[in-house]
Design an enzyme around this catalytic site. Sequence first.
Site, PDB file in Angstrom:
ATOM      1  N   GLY A  28       8.781 -28.070  89.369  1.00 38.74           N
ATOM      2  CA  GLY A  28       7.515 -28.805  89.331  1.00 38.74           C
ATOM      3  C   GLY A  28       6.845 -28.737  87.978  1.00 38.74           C
ATOM      4  N   ASN A  29       6.062 -29.740  87.677  1.00 38.96           N
ATOM      5  CA  ASN A  29       5.322 -29.744  86.416  1.00 38.96           C
ATOM      6  C   ASN A  29       4.173 -30.729  86.491  1.00 38.96           C
ATOM      7  OD1 ASN A  29       6.888 -32.330  85.654  1.00 38.96           O
ATOM      8  ND2 ASN A  29       8.515 -30.795  85.741  1.00 38.96           N
ATOM      9  N   SER A  45       8.671 -25.114  79.916  1.00 38.18           N
ATOM     10  CA  SER A  45       9.872 -25.105  80.753  1.00 38.18           C
ATOM     11  C   SER A  45      10.224 -23.674  81.156  1.00 38.18           C
ATOM     12  CB  SER A  45      11.017 -25.719  79.939  1.00 38.18           C
ATOM     13  OG  SER A  45      12.183 -25.771  80.710  1.00 38.18           O
ATOM     14  N   GLY A  46      10.439 -23.481  82.461  1.00 42.05           N
ATOM     15  CA  GLY A  46      11.039 -22.229  82.927  1.00 42.05           C
ATOM     16  C   GLY A  46      10.190 -20.972  82.872  1.00 42.05           C
ATOM     17  N   SER A  74       8.249 -28.716  79.351  1.00 42.03           N
ATOM     18  CA  SER A  74       8.984 -29.078  80.561  1.00 42.03           C
ATOM     19  C   SER A  74       9.996 -30.178  80.234  1.00 42.03           C
ATOM     20  CB  SER A  74       8.002 -29.581  81.619  1.00 42.03           C
ATOM     21  OG  SER A  74       8.701 -30.275  82.609  1.00 42.03           O
ATOM     22  N   SER A  75      11.187 -30.057  80.797  1.00 39.53           N
ATOM     23  CA  SER A  75      12.235 -31.031  80.464  1.00 39.53           C
ATOM     24  C   SER A  75      11.899 -32.434  80.969  1.00 39.53           C
ATOM     25  CB  SER A  75      13.580 -30.567  81.028  1.00 39.53           C
ATOM     26  OG  SER A  75      13.434 -30.245  82.386  1.00 39.53           O
ATOM     27  N   ASP A  76      10.947 -32.537  81.893  1.00 39.86           N
ATOM     28  CA  ASP A  76      10.550 -33.852  82.402  1.00 39.86           C
ATOM     29  C   ASP A  76       9.500 -34.540  81.529  1.00 39.86           C
ATOM     30  OD1 ASP A  76      12.222 -33.945  84.703  1.00 39.86           O
ATOM     31  OD2 ASP A  76      10.908 -32.512  85.694  1.00 39.86           O
ATOM     32  N   HIS A  95       4.831 -33.724  89.041  1.00 38.26           N
ATOM     33  CA  HIS A  95       6.169 -33.924  89.613  1.00 38.26           C
ATOM     34  C   HIS A  95       6.554 -32.691  90.407  1.00 38.26           C
ATOM     35  CE1 HIS A  95      10.300 -34.832  90.235  1.00 38.26           C
ATOM     36  NE2 HIS A  95      10.752 -33.936  89.373  1.00 38.26           N
ATOM     37  N   HIS A  97       9.387 -31.264  93.848  1.00 41.25           N
ATOM     38  CA  HIS A  97      10.449 -31.587  94.793  1.00 41.25           C
ATOM     39  C   HIS A  97       9.961 -31.152  96.168  1.00 41.25           C
ATOM     40  CE1 HIS A  97      13.923 -31.589  91.589  1.00 41.25           C
ATOM     41  NE2 HIS A  97      12.918 -32.380  91.277  1.00 41.25           N
ATOM     42  N   ASP A 120      -6.274 -43.747 103.286  1.00 38.73           N
ATOM     43  CA  ASP A 120      -7.399 -43.218 102.502  1.00 38.73           C
ATOM     44  C   ASP A 120      -7.019 -43.018 101.042  1.00 38.73           C
ATOM     45  OD1 ASP A 120      -9.390 -43.097 104.411  1.00 38.73           O
ATOM     46  OD2 ASP A 120      -8.882 -41.072 105.065  1.00 38.73           O
ATOM     47  N   HIS A 169      15.924 -38.188  94.186  1.00 37.60           N
ATOM     48  CA  HIS A 169      15.347 -37.145  93.345  1.00 37.60           C
ATOM     49  C   HIS A 169      14.091 -36.561  94.000  1.00 37.60           C
ATOM     50  CE1 HIS A 169      13.884 -36.064  88.979  1.00 37.60           C
ATOM     51  NE2 HIS A 169      13.651 -35.113  89.842  1.00 37.60           N
ATOM     52  N   TYR A 227     -17.720 -44.149 100.410  1.00 43.16           N
ATOM     53  CA  TYR A 227     -17.429 -42.838 100.983  1.00 43.16           C
ATOM     54  C   TYR A 227     -17.892 -41.741 100.028  1.00 43.16           C
ATOM     55  CZ  TYR A 227     -14.625 -38.884 102.571  1.00 43.16           C
ATOM     56  OH  TYR A 227     -14.213 -37.649 103.004  1.00 43.16           O
TER      57      TYR A 227
END
Length: 242
Positions: A28-29, A45-46, A74-76, A95, A97, A120, A169, A227
């Site tokens: 995640g990132n 990253s990591g 991050s690699s993304d 991002h 998973h 909503d 993915h 709202y």
Amino acid sequence: MLLNALREQVLEANLELNRRGLVLYTFGNVSGISREDGLVVIKPSGVPYERMTPSDMVVTDLDGSIVEGTLRASSDLPTHLELYKAFPDIGGVAHTHSEFATVWAQARRPIPCFGTTHADYFFGSIPVTDDLSPDEIVEDYEKNTGLVIRRCFHGQDPGDVPAVLVAGHGPFSWGESAMGATRNAVILEFVARIAFHTVDLRADADPIPSELLNKHFRRKHGPDAYYGQPAGGDSSGQVSGR
Ligand SMILES: [Zn+2]
């Protein structure tokens, strides 16, 4: 250090993903952008969540060159950059998973709007991207992931549906800030879970009628929203009760 406040926000948005159980290990990132400076702050990253500090966040320009930071981004990052370039109004990208959103992404099925919880936050079904071609996977994979999302939203307002399922993915989401992107990732996961159970209980369940979708989305978003409180309680990135 550059962009101290944004570093803190991005760290907090990453920790929130972890607290909400949307990520395992260093999955995640989340990133955030300063449009004024043209700079992006992203998780390194990591690095384990429990050890991340604001100074570990990586600052890059919109071409992905590191402007400040000793760790690798991050690699993304290239996916995030494509989204910032394509969607000029967004302030953050997340991002994960997360389990149920990834189930729908792997099944390559859009998540239909089965109820007002979904309506909503998302104005219609959550789309699935096309598959990447073999060439798109081999060369510039992360950038091409961003481009396939852009193609998926061509002609559509990314503010209406602030999330997507990348085929095979997992989900990307965005928002007005890093925490807004995280909030949409958390809500997407909830919506994906209840939609999964809806289909489980009744395989031919219909989406809600467009009147109900319109009513629920438009009372919280856009010029006719009514709202919450006038100051805009939702802009903090917190999910308010209803
Ligand atoms: Zn991923």
